[in-house]
Motif scaffolding. Structure first.
Motif, PDB file in Angstrom:
ATOM      1  N   VAL A  86      -5.030  10.717   3.510  1.00  0.00           N
ATOM      2  CA  VAL A  86      -3.781   9.874   4.041  1.00  0.00           C
ATOM      3  C   VAL A  86      -2.701  11.108   4.161  1.00  0.00           C
ATOM      4  CG1 VAL A  86      -1.928   8.580   3.460  1.00  0.00           C
ATOM      5  CG2 VAL A  86      -4.044   7.744   2.853  1.00  0.00           C
ATOM      6  N   SER A 173       5.608   3.480   1.082  1.00  0.00           N
ATOM      7  CA  SER A 173       5.468   2.506   2.164  1.00  0.00           C
ATOM      8  C   SER A 173       6.862   1.996   2.091  1.00  0.00           C
ATOM      9  CB  SER A 173       4.494   1.654   1.901  1.00  0.00           C
ATOM     10  OG  SER A 173       4.768   0.745   0.680  1.00  0.00           O
ATOM     11  N   ILE A 194       4.226   4.516   6.514  1.00  0.00           N
ATOM     12  CA  ILE A 194       3.313   3.438   6.024  1.00  0.00           C
ATOM     13  C   ILE A 194       4.204   2.212   6.035  1.00  0.00           C
ATOM     14  CG2 ILE A 194       1.639   2.576   4.634  1.00  0.00           C
ATOM     15  CD1 ILE A 194       0.878   5.723   4.011  1.00  0.00           C
ATOM     16  N   ARG A 202       0.042  -0.266   8.067  1.00  0.00           N
ATOM     17  CA  ARG A 202      -0.340   0.622   8.971  1.00  0.00           C
ATOM     18  C   ARG A 202       0.690   2.143   9.135  1.00  0.00           C
ATOM     19  NH1 ARG A 202      -4.404  -0.911  12.299  1.00  0.00           N
ATOM     20  NH2 ARG A 202      -3.844   0.744  13.669  1.00  0.00           N
ATOM     21  N   PHE A 203       0.120   3.090   9.135  1.00  0.00           N
ATOM     22  CA  PHE A 203       0.841   4.284   9.584  1.00  0.00           C
ATOM     23  C   PHE A 203       1.508   4.211  10.866  1.00  0.00           C
ATOM     24  CE2 PHE A 203       1.500   8.798  10.880  1.00  0.00           C
ATOM     25  CZ  PHE A 203       2.355   9.008  10.005  1.00  0.00           C
ATOM     26  N   SER A 217       0.809   2.754  16.044  1.00  0.00           N
ATOM     27  CA  SER A 217       0.414   2.670  14.559  1.00  0.00           C
ATOM     28  C   SER A 217      -0.946   2.908  14.526  1.00  0.00           C
ATOM     29  CB  SER A 217       0.722   1.161  14.204  1.00  0.00           C
ATOM     30  OG  SER A 217       2.098   0.914  14.292  1.00  0.00           O
TER      31      SER A 217
END
Length: 237
Positions: A86, A173, A194, A202-203, A217
């Motif tokens: 990530v 997030s 995020i 979703r990033f 995204s």
């Protein structure tokens, strides 16, 4: 095409072998193909940013607890490092330039700030938990990184006075893109976070183009919440 990198394993060095496996088995297959990012992951010693009690987990595809003896509680509170793949893909998608001034919200152990600092002109990392802010400062100093500052502050409310920024990275997030931080982007600046609610986040990358924000995204990822950012009414995390 895979480019040749200085990530070759040394069979006599188990740490180097574990780092090589992380890059080749976790990160590259997750569409992290930028040679400079992969090189960086081989150079910045992730294990030096992991507490001693969890150092054996440094290269595993998991979030790593950073504070306290209760790992489950640390993860629940977001006192953790994001999974390596990530972090790597965030770094790739934000396309950090050597002249960029970067803001990170959620310094944690300082690892992401170290990666960002190796690519940017300067990094300011805000961390709301005093013990984590101290940890990040110590780790960055011991790693010899002089262009990253860590401040104990609330990224949801204390960041605007420090702007504008070329890049803003949220290492955790949020329910939605934070408007206040978006306003702190320079022209062409990017914010990466995020975004969403479990089980689907979703990033998201937002780029400022004049008065407009272009967003995309590109991939799914769940991450612990950053505190004090707005949540939908009635939502409890």
């Amino acid at each position: 095409m895979n480019l040749p990198l200085n990530t070759s394993a040394n069979p006599s060095d188990p740490v180097a072998q574990a780092r090589y496996n992380m890059i080749e088995q976790q990160i590259r297959p997750w569409n992290v193909l930028d040679a400079s990012v992969l090189e960086l992951l081989a150079v910045v010693r992730r294990e030096h940013f992991v507490p001693a009690a969890y150092r054996s987990l440094a290269f595993m595809d998991i979030e790593i607890p950073l504070l306290g003896s209760n790992a489950e509680q640390a993860l629940r509170l977001g006192h953790s490092m994001l999974a390596p793949r990530v972090e790597a893909r965030m770094l790739q998608d934000l396309q950090i330039a050597p002249t960029d001034r970067v803001l990170e919200i959620g310094a944690g152990s300082g690892y992401m700030a170290a990666l960002l600092a190796r690519r940017a002109a300067h990094v300011l990392a805000l961390e709301i938990v005093p013990a984590l802010a101290d940890m990040a400062r110590t780790n960055l100093r011991q790693a010899g990184i002089g262009n990253a500052d860590v401040r104990q502050a609330d990224g949801a409310s204390d960041a605007l006075a420090e702007g504008p920024f070329d890049v803003i990275v949220l290492s955790g997030s949020v329910a939605e893109l934070p408007g206040a931080l978006l306003s702190a982007l320079r022209e062409g600046g990017r914010l990466g976070a995020i975004v969403g609610m479990e089980p689907m986040m979703r990033f998201t990358v937002a780029r400022r183009q004049g008065e407009r924000l272009d967003t995309r995204s590109p991939w799914d990822a769940n991450a612990p919440r950053l505190v004090n950012f707005p949540e939908p009414s009635g939502f409890t995390f």
